[in-house]
Each structure stands twice: as C-alpha cells, then as structure tokens.
Design a protein around this motif. Structure first.
Motif, PDB file in Angstrom:
ATOM      1  N   GLY A 170       6.611 -11.353  -0.787  1.00  0.00           N
ATOM      2  CA  GLY A 170       7.171  -9.820  -1.956  1.00  0.00           C
ATOM      3  C   GLY A 170       6.064  -8.592  -0.426  1.00  0.00           C
ATOM      4  N   LEU A 171       5.152  -9.246   0.372  1.00  0.00           N
ATOM      5  CA  LEU A 171       4.539  -8.420   1.302  1.00  0.00           C
ATOM      6  C   LEU A 171       4.894  -8.489   2.593  1.00  0.00           C
ATOM      7  N   THR A 172       5.657  -9.768   3.229  1.00  0.00           N
ATOM      8  CA  THR A 172       5.951  -9.917   4.384  1.00  0.00           C
ATOM      9  C   THR A 172       7.088  -9.962   4.982  1.00  0.00           C
ATOM     10  N   GLN A 173       7.778  -9.590   3.873  1.00  0.00           N
ATOM     11  CA  GLN A 173       9.285  -9.263   4.772  1.00  0.00           C
ATOM     12  C   GLN A 173       9.765  -8.175   4.227  1.00  0.00           C
ATOM     13  N   HIS A 174       9.151  -6.789   4.917  1.00  0.00           N
ATOM     14  CA  HIS A 174       9.314  -5.916   5.394  1.00  0.00           C
ATOM     15  C   HIS A 174       9.470  -5.107   6.659  1.00  0.00           C
ATOM     16  N   LYS A 175       9.844  -4.213   7.419  1.00  0.00           N
ATOM     17  CA  LYS A 175       9.926  -4.085   8.962  1.00  0.00           C
ATOM     18  C   LYS A 175       8.241  -3.851   8.587  1.00  0.00           C
ATOM     19  N   ASN A 176       7.631  -3.382   7.665  1.00  0.00           N
ATOM     20  CA  ASN A 176       6.048  -2.238   7.823  1.00  0.00           C
ATOM     21  C   ASN A 176       5.404  -3.494   7.023  1.00  0.00           C
ATOM     22  N   ALA A 177       5.680  -4.718   7.441  1.00  0.00           N
ATOM     23  CA  ALA A 177       5.090  -6.365   6.934  1.00  0.00           C
ATOM     24  C   ALA A 177       3.908  -6.215   7.112  1.00  0.00           C
ATOM     25  N   VAL A 178       3.190  -5.971   8.219  1.00  0.00           N
ATOM     26  CA  VAL A 178       1.991  -6.564   9.231  1.00  0.00           C
ATOM     27  C   VAL A 178       0.841  -4.844   8.713  1.00  0.00           C
ATOM     28  N   GLY A 179       1.582  -3.735   8.435  1.00  0.00           N
ATOM     29  CA  GLY A 179       0.552  -3.369   7.740  1.00  0.00           C
ATOM     30  C   GLY A 179       0.074  -3.257   6.193  1.00  0.00           C
ATOM     31  N   ASN A 180       1.311  -3.730   5.716  1.00  0.00           N
ATOM     32  CA  ASN A 180       1.134  -4.389   3.929  1.00  0.00           C
ATOM     33  C   ASN A 180      -0.113  -5.332   3.960  1.00  0.00           C
ATOM     34  N   ILE A 181      -0.592  -5.910   4.677  1.00  0.00           N
ATOM     35  CA  ILE A 181      -1.644  -6.495   4.966  1.00  0.00           C
ATOM     36  C   ILE A 181      -2.986  -6.810   5.399  1.00  0.00           C
ATOM     37  N   GLN A 182      -2.617  -5.451   6.433  1.00  0.00           N
ATOM     38  CA  GLN A 182      -4.424  -4.839   6.957  1.00  0.00           C
ATOM     39  C   GLN A 182      -4.233  -3.943   5.870  1.00  0.00           C
ATOM     40  N   GLU A 183      -3.470  -3.985   5.658  1.00  0.00           N
ATOM     41  CA  GLU A 183      -4.166  -2.344   4.209  1.00  0.00           C
ATOM     42  C   GLU A 183      -4.912  -2.957   2.656  1.00  0.00           C
ATOM     43  N   ILE A 184      -4.244  -4.088   3.112  1.00  0.00           N
ATOM     44  CA  ILE A 184      -5.595  -5.227   1.766  1.00  0.00           C
ATOM     45  C   ILE A 184      -6.342  -5.642   2.569  1.00  0.00           C
ATOM     46  N   VAL A 185      -6.424  -5.370   3.852  1.00  0.00           N
ATOM     47  CA  VAL A 185      -8.058  -6.050   4.515  1.00  0.00           C
ATOM     48  C   VAL A 185      -8.678  -4.651   4.970  1.00  0.00           C
ATOM     49  N   ASN A 186      -8.117  -3.911   4.877  1.00  0.00           N
ATOM     50  CA  ASN A 186      -8.736  -2.168   4.631  1.00  0.00           C
ATOM     51  C   ASN A 186      -9.855  -2.438   3.367  1.00  0.00           C
ATOM     52  N   LEU A 187      -8.992  -2.162   2.032  1.00  0.00           N
ATOM     53  CA  LEU A 187      -9.959  -2.515   0.695  1.00  0.00           C
ATOM     54  C   LEU A 187     -10.725  -3.769   1.341  1.00  0.00           C
ATOM     55  N   THR A 188     -10.746  -4.893   1.620  1.00  0.00           N
ATOM     56  CA  THR A 188     -11.741  -6.120   0.817  1.00  0.00           C
ATOM     57  C   THR A 188     -13.317  -5.038   2.228  1.00  0.00           C
ATOM     58  N   LEU A 189     -12.656  -4.925   3.221  1.00  0.00           N
ATOM     59  CA  LEU A 189     -14.193  -4.141   3.811  1.00  0.00           C
ATOM     60  C   LEU A 189     -14.540  -2.882   3.674  1.00  0.00           C
ATOM     61  N   LEU A 190     -13.488  -2.584   3.095  1.00  0.00           N
ATOM     62  CA  LEU A 190     -14.539  -1.188   1.536  1.00  0.00           C
ATOM     63  C   LEU A 190     -15.518  -1.357   0.656  1.00  0.00           C
ATOM     64  N   ARG A 191     -15.078  -2.777   0.419  1.00  0.00           N
ATOM     65  CA  ARG A 191     -16.041  -3.056  -1.057  1.00  0.00           C
ATOM     66  C   ARG A 191     -16.749  -4.426  -0.070  1.00  0.00           C
ATOM     67  N   GLY A 192     -16.506  -4.960   0.589  1.00  0.00           N
ATOM     68  CA  GLY A 192     -17.496  -5.915   1.329  1.00  0.00           C
ATOM     69  C   GLY A 192     -16.616  -7.485   0.764  1.00  0.00           C
ATOM     70  N   SER A 193     -15.302  -8.056  -0.008  1.00  0.00           N
ATOM     71  CA  SER A 193     -15.333  -8.702  -0.548  1.00  0.00           C
ATOM     72  C   SER A 193     -14.857  -9.526   0.707  1.00  0.00           C
ATOM     73  N   ILE A 194     -15.668  -9.601   1.473  1.00  0.00           N
ATOM     74  CA  ILE A 194     -15.083 -10.731   2.219  1.00  0.00           C
ATOM     75  C   ILE A 194     -16.649 -11.731   2.809  1.00  0.00           C
ATOM     76  N   GLY A 195     -16.122 -13.065   3.260  1.00  0.00           N
ATOM     77  CA  GLY A 195     -17.042 -13.904   3.659  1.00  0.00           C
ATOM     78  C   GLY A 195     -18.603 -14.057   2.503  1.00  0.00           C
ATOM     79  N   LYS A 196     -17.792 -13.718   1.521  1.00  0.00           N
ATOM     80  CA  LYS A 196     -18.836 -14.332   0.857  1.00  0.00           C
ATOM     81  C   LYS A 196     -18.400 -14.893  -1.030  1.00  0.00           C
ATOM     82  N   GLN A 197     -18.691 -15.563  -1.433  1.00  0.00           N
ATOM     83  CA  GLN A 197     -18.564 -17.202  -2.686  1.00  0.00           C
ATOM     84  C   GLN A 197     -17.584 -15.449  -3.242  1.00  0.00           C
ATOM     85  N   GLY A 198     -16.700 -16.402  -4.138  1.00  0.00           N
ATOM     86  CA  GLY A 198     -15.697 -15.602  -4.889  1.00  0.00           C
ATOM     87  C   GLY A 198     -15.416 -14.421  -4.909  1.00  0.00           C
ATOM     88  N   ALA A 199     -14.715 -14.242  -2.788  1.00  0.00           N
ATOM     89  CA  ALA A 199     -14.264 -12.944  -2.562  1.00  0.00           C
ATOM     90  C   ALA A 199     -13.703 -13.540  -1.263  1.00  0.00           C
TER      91      ALA A 199
END
Length: 786
Positions: free
Chosen positions: A386-415
């Motif tokens: 649902g996110l990967t088959q659009h013209k701006n699909a890479v942008g969809n994924i990278q906006e998710i990454v933005n949110l994980t970085l904002l909250r530090g929700s990567i590289g730790k258990q449960g995130a």
C-alpha cells in the motif's frame, strides 16, 4: 507506447493475455467483522482435503514451518522461537494444498489441449489443472506443447543464448519462491554468461522499501525481529492487510494488543484482519467475539500517506515546542542523525489544511495518533505494498523513517521499521545477488572466488525488461518461477513484448497464463516444489530461505515428488549453466548440486554474514544476518541516519476521475487464485468487481451490481478493462479498488516510482462507465478433462 490499449479484447489485445470475462456476476454479501476462527479452520481443511487428499495433505500440514519440515511457500512472515504443532495459517494451508495437489498436467493433457484452448480458460481453471510432470516445448508454428528430454531442453536454451549478439539480449527473471542456493547459482550463471539483466519480483513490490531504507539508515531491510513485537508499546500497520496477505502476523498483533500495546492501522479500506481476530488454535475462544486489535483506524485516501505522516511529524514537533525535551529524542537525534533541522523547518511550512485535505483524515484523528506516538518509547512501523506502489513510494518509506528517528525508535528492543515481504524468499534472493545493480563489494567477491570478471554495468529491472522485450533489444526471456505475464503492469503491452522474443522459458510447478503468451519458441521446465523430497547423489537435501526479518533457516521437503521427471531448481540452474557455458566456466556446476552443502560453502565465502553457514543453519531456528541499524549502528557512508524532506503530493483529479489501487482477494496469493471468494470483504464467486464509495456510485448515475468498464488515463493514453461489477464500499471518496491481475491491464508500464522504478499499481487514474448492454457474456469454462 501504443495508444488506446484495450483489456476488453479489441484488435490491439493479445489473444489469451487475460482470463476470459466471468460468466456470472459475483455475489455480494456483508463484510465480516472478525478474522480467523472457525471459518478459517474450515477453509484450510477444505482446500487441503480437496487438493492433496487426507494422506498427502496430512503429511504436508504436519510439516509446515517445523524444525524438520519445510518453509511455507506462502508469505515471508518469520517463525517464532517456540513453534506450535500447527504453525501455519489459512492461506498457508491453501498454498501448500495448491502445490500438493493430486492432479497432474501430463504430456497427454497437452496433446488434448492446444495453447489457444488453454488460453480461453480462467486462471483458476489453469491452476487447478494440476502439477506439471515433464519438460515441454512449443515449437515455432506449433499449436500444442509436446514433451522433450531434459538434455534436449538445455541444449535448446544453450543454442538460443549462445547465438545472441550480446549477453544483454537475454533477461533472467526470478520469483521470490526460489531458495538461497538456487538464487546464488542462478546469478552466478547469469553473470558468467555476461549480463546483469536480473529482474525479479522485488522490483514490483518492496523495491521502494529497499531504496528508501538504504538511503536513510544504510540497509534495505527491516530492523526488527519477531521478539520485538513482544516489547513494543505501539505498532503502526500502514498500507497492509495482514488478515489476507500475512495471516500469521495476526497472532503477534493479538498478543501485543492483549498486553496493552496500542495498534494503529492506516489504510483506505478497513480490513477485517485488523479489526478483530480469533486465533484458530485457541479452542476456548473460537466462539467468542475475538480480540480487538485496532486502537485507532486512520482511513487515508489512496496515496495520501506522505500528507498523513507529515501531519504526525508536525503534531509531534508542536508538542515538543510546548514542552521541550519531552517528545523529540534529542540525544538520539543529535548523536546519530543528520538533517533534522531541514526536516523540522519543512514541516513548519506544511499547513494543517493541506494535511487534512490530501490525507483525507480529520485532524482530531491525526492528533490522537500523534498522542500514541508521543507516549510510546518503543514503536514498530509495519507496511506493505500500500506504500510501495506509488510514484512517491520512496518518499512514503522515508517519511516513516523520519518519525522513527524523531522518537529514537530504532536500534532498541521493541522498536524499528518492518517492511513485510509477501513472497517466501524474495528478501533472500536479493541477499544472494539477484539484483540488476549489485554492490561492487559483491562483484569483487565473485571475481576473487570464481576467477572471472563480472559485468559491472547496470542491468535491466522488470520495467526495463518489458521495454527491451517490446523494442526487440531482449530476445530470450528466462523465468525462474513466477507468473511474469500476470504479475507485471500493462498486461497487453507485456503480452506483445513476450510475443516478440525468440525464446521464452518458464521454470514452474503448475500451469499459468505466462505459458500461453510466448515467444517464437517456448519451454516449460517443471521443478520440485518446496514441499517435496529433494534427493541428490549425496542423499536427501535441504535448502535455505531468509524471512522478512533477516532470519535464515532450513527447509526440507516432506512428501514424494509429483513426478519422477522433476528436477530441483539448483539442479536446473547447474545443468543449464553447464550446457550454456561449457569450458568457458571453471565452476564445477554438476558437482556442486550433488550436495547443497557445497553451494553453501561458496555462499559463505562471498556474502558477509554467512560465515560457518552449514553448521549455523542446522541449529534450531537458524540464525540472524547482521543488521547494523538493528544494533544501533547506521551503515550509511557517514555512519548516521538521515532525515529527509519530501514535497507533499497533490492529487488533482479531473471531473469524474478516480484514483484506483489494485489488491488481493482472500482466495489469492500473488497471481495464484485459489478460489473465487473474498470472504472478509463479502465477495463470493467472482473477482471482476470495483469497490467505490456509495456517493461516487450515485454521482456517476450507477447502481450497485451494475456492470461497468474501467478506463485508465496516463499521459494521453487510455487502457480499458471490461465488465466489472459495482460494489458500494467503505472507501474514501474519489478512490476505487480492484483485484489484480484482472486490473493490471490498466497500470501503465511507463508509470513507476521515482528511484525504485516500482510500477504504480496503487495510483491508477481511472474513469468508470456502464458496459455496453449488447456485450455478450463469455461462456463458462469447461471442467477439467478426466
């Protein structure tokens, strides 16, 4: 590009490229509110018993996803550390039943059925015909496939490949069903032949995920394990329908919801599998209301995800401004990321009015989702196509990454981030080198190990292969699994492209439509299935696969092969390489496949993370591949994770236009159709339906149950698909949904995602008009002979 392409059978259409129109209209019933439970159990047993029978079927289901059994040929959801006796889901049982069927497609079958007559049958009919038993050839000018020996088949391919003016005049497709061992040998053969033309199914699904993640965190894979779901405080499921596409995921979500984890789903359609779930193995709960999964459902417009995700980021930053240090993980952002200031500055310019208009989600709901994000210290983001088959699909994924970085929700258990792959080894294929532009380090390793110079130029991906076939630049097409014709966009364009090849070859277990739209000559090479014994000179063999979360484990077949004439995929590749390359290759191809441990020894010398492969894969549950971001180390060039800035897409449809997405039914796995029901959405005995908002139905003067034609519009071109049944549904205004592969004819081949080149199957601009009254119904398909 041809103008006026038509999926309804006019002069521009290729005969047999699409299944016939349905002889009767589908039945439409109520949408289900609970997934799983007794209906799922009954459906699983019905398919297993009717296809494989009680004895063979019983042996199969007993061994699915077990330590000494085989990996399910369905989705790539990982196995838990502590497996149950029945570690499979309803759709996994359907996939195994389909492969384990007792029906056979023999040379006698092909003598009776011409290619033209087979092309008149439905995809369901073709799949139910049975397992292929012998290698078959369609000679130039012939009307019927006929048997030939394996030696003759390999000699024919070698003749065509070695007669090419350049190795780049051939393309070698790979399906996600292929094992690690077969994939490694396949890419090695292709590169020794001299080309990087290695299109694969990832090009059409999660290529956008790999591209978006590689650029921002340094690895094109997810960063979580299944155990992380036991510790997450919030889980966002975006553009995904796990109840149909990854049903075993529902058990992880159920356990998370029961312990208080807040689950937010984001999708244009409310999906039953994210509403309530009854675990089929919890007997005491089968007749209750089921477990509520969704804490919050955000009904986003089709491709309104960038707007929605930017809205969440904007809401978080507004909370941070009011209470500094309480929302943004400052230590993480300042120590491990770059680009935050530009990201924050961009969101400051984004207006809430635009967020709400483009996403279709009210602000209060976005604020509620932001509250969940703000109070969760451990959040997992999951997504699918649902996110990967659009013209701006890479942008969809990278906006998710933005949110994980904002909250530090990567590289730790449960995130972390969790792209959920659809096919069982699509991720493993890429790890093994199935990629049209593999990394230089991998090519260097091949060169050192095998003593040849791999081609370094970029090869063709799936879209590039279609265009090159159509233009005559690719003359031989070889497919290792899959149903290329039905999986790709722009069905009629694809069909014409394949017709222009000198030779098309398909390694397959069952008959499919790709065998019926062929080059000047065509081969069908039947192979062992994942469920079957694989016995070579050194004895019983096993293969390995990599799941969505980077775990590598063994898969051992459980039943006798469907025919004594079948070869395994590794053996097919080895014999093909020997026939094509001969003395040009120093690789001892046939010796390698006498014992697959020898293949794994080569893999461990070429691919980091596979050290001591043969010992580690024999351990319980296999082993995890290295993943820097999972461990808190970002493997980008500068060692930091990157915030990115994206312009919010604007959807300006002309009067009467809709934005359409394609999706699966519940009786379907990729292009394989198990049946004609979509139980959760209330559709029975049919597939040619279009889901529309009731007000959009009314505005067009249509009625529920009316037959309509769908016309797609792209850069002045139109494509038409005939006779779809109107189904009023809970979907946002100006949006539409249809099943693939029937609607793939509407997807332009030249419309694809920026950077990843994934076809935009979820962003197709269409109009809807009543079908001509005089158009006759197609006769019902005949039953299978015998």
């Amino acid at each position: 590009m041809d103008q006026g392409q038509d999926g309804g059978g006019n002069a521009l259409a290729v005969p047999g490229a699409q299944p016939p129109l349905e002889a009767r209209a589908p039945d439409v019933g109520p949408v289900k509110t609970v997934a799983g439970g007794v209906p799922a159990v009954l459906s699983a047993f019905k398919h297993v018993l009717s296809e494989a029978g009680p004895w063979r079927g019983g042996k199969l289901v007993w061994k699915i996803n077990q330590q000494d059994g085989f990996d399910c040929p369905g989705c790539a959801w990982p196995d838990p550390q502590h497996r149950s006796v029945q570690e499979y889901c309803e759709n996994g049982a359907k996939a195994v039943a389909e492969e384990g069927t007792q029906e056979r497609v023999t040379p006698e079958f092909f003598r009776e059925w011409s290619v033209a007559r087979l092309a008149e049958q439905s995809d369901l009919w073709l799949g139910k015909a049975g397992r292929l038993t012998h290698p078959m050839v369609l000679r130039e000018g012939s009307t019927h496939y006929e048997p030939l020996s394996w030696d003759e088949a390999f000699a024919l391919v070698a003749e065509e490949l070695n007669a090419l003016g350049s190795p780049d005049e051939a393309a070698f497709y790979t399906s996600g069903r292929t094992s690690n061992e077969a994939a490694f040998l396949y890419q090695l053969f292709v590169r020794q032949f001299g080309t990087n033309n290695l299109p694969d199914c990832s090009n059409m699904c999660h290529e956008s995920s790999g591209t978006g993640l590689s650029e921002t965190i340094g690895i094109g894979k997810g960063t979580v394990t299944l155990e992380d779901f036991d510790h997450a405080q919030a889980i966002f499921v975006i553009g995904q329908n796990p109840g149909t596409n990854h049903p075993r995921m529902l058990t992880a979500l159920q356990a998370a919801a029961r312990r208080g984890c807040e689950i937010v789903s984001v999708n244009p359609l409310p999906e039953t599998g994210l509403n309530r779930f009854k675990h089929p193995q919890e007997v005491l709960h089968l007749f209750g209301p089921g477990t509520a999964l969704n804490k919050l459902f955000l009904q986003v417009r089709i491709n309104g995800d960038v707007a929605l995700l930017q809205g969440l980021g904007k809401a978080l930053l507004e909370r941070e401004a009011k209470a500094p240090g309480t929302v943004v993980d400052r230590a993480f952002v300042e120590g491990k990321t770059t680009g935050f200031d530009a990201y924050a500055a961009h969101l400051a310019t984004v207006s809430w009015d635009d967020v709400v208009e483009e996403s279709g989600v009210p602000r209060d709901q976005l604020e509620a989702a932001a509250d969940i994000l703000a109070r969760s210290e451990r959040t997992i983001f999951c997504w699918a196509m649902g996110l990967t088959q659009h013209k701006n699909a890479v942008g969809n994924i990278q906006e998710i990454v933005n949110l994980t970085l904002l909250r530090g929700s990567i590289g730790k258990q449960g995130a972390g981030v969790c792209p959920v792959r659809g096919h069982s080894n699509v991720q493993g294929d890429r790890t093994m080198g199935i990629w049209e532009h593999a990394r230089p380090e991998f090519m260097d390793a091949l060169s050192k190990e095998f003593g040849f110079a791999p081609p370094r130029h970029r090869g063709l991906d799936t879209v590039g292969t279609l265009q090159a076939l159509h233009d005559g630049r690719v003359k031989v097409f070889f497919a290792m699994g899959g149903n290329f014709l039905s999986a790709t966009p722009d069905t009629e364009f694809t069909a014409r492209a394949l017709r222009r090849a000198r030779l098309t070859v398909h390694v397959s277990t069952k008959l499919n439509r790709a065998h019926l739209v062929h080059g000047r000559r065509a081969l069908i090479l039947p192979c062992l299935g994942r469920t079957e014994h694989d016995v070579q000179a050194a004895g019983r063999q096993f293969v390995t696969v990599e799941d969505s979360m980077g775990m590598v484990h063994a898969s051992r077949g459980a039943v006798a092969p469907a025919s004594e004439h079948l070869l395994s995929e590794p053996v097919i590749v080895a014999r093909l390489a020997q026939a094509v390359l001969g003395a040009r290759s120093k690789v001892s191809w046939l010796s390698l496949v006498e014992d697959y441990d020898r293949v794994r020894e080569l893999i461990q010398r070429c691919i980091p993370g596979f050290e001591d492969f043969n010992r580690r894969v024999r351990e319980r549950n296999g082993f995890a591949l290295p993943n820097g971001p999972r461990e808190g180390r970002f493997t980008t060039k500068d060692g930091k994770a990157h915030f990115t800035v994206h312009t919010m897409p604007r959807h300006r449809l002309e009067p009467g236009q809709l934005l359409m997405m394609t999706l699966r039914s519940h009786d379907q796995y990729n292009t394989t159709v198990y049946g004609l029901d979509d139980r959760y959405r209330g559709i029975h005995q049919g597939r040619r339906v279009v889901f529309l908002h009731p007000e959009d139905v009314k505005a067009r003067g249509l009625t529920a149950g009316q037959k309509v034609d769908l016309t797609s519009h792209f850069q002045g071109e139109t494509r038409v698909a005939r006779e779809f049944l109107v189904v009023p549904y809970n979907i946002p205004r100006q949006c539409a949904a249809t099943y693939f592969p029937e609607a793939n004819v509407l997807v332009p081949v030249d419309s694809f995602a920026e950077k990843s080149r994934t076809p935009t199957s979820k962003s197709v601009v269409i109009t809807v008009a009543p079908s001509p009254v005089a158009q006759a119904l197609v006769p019902a398909s005949p039953s299978r002979p015998g």
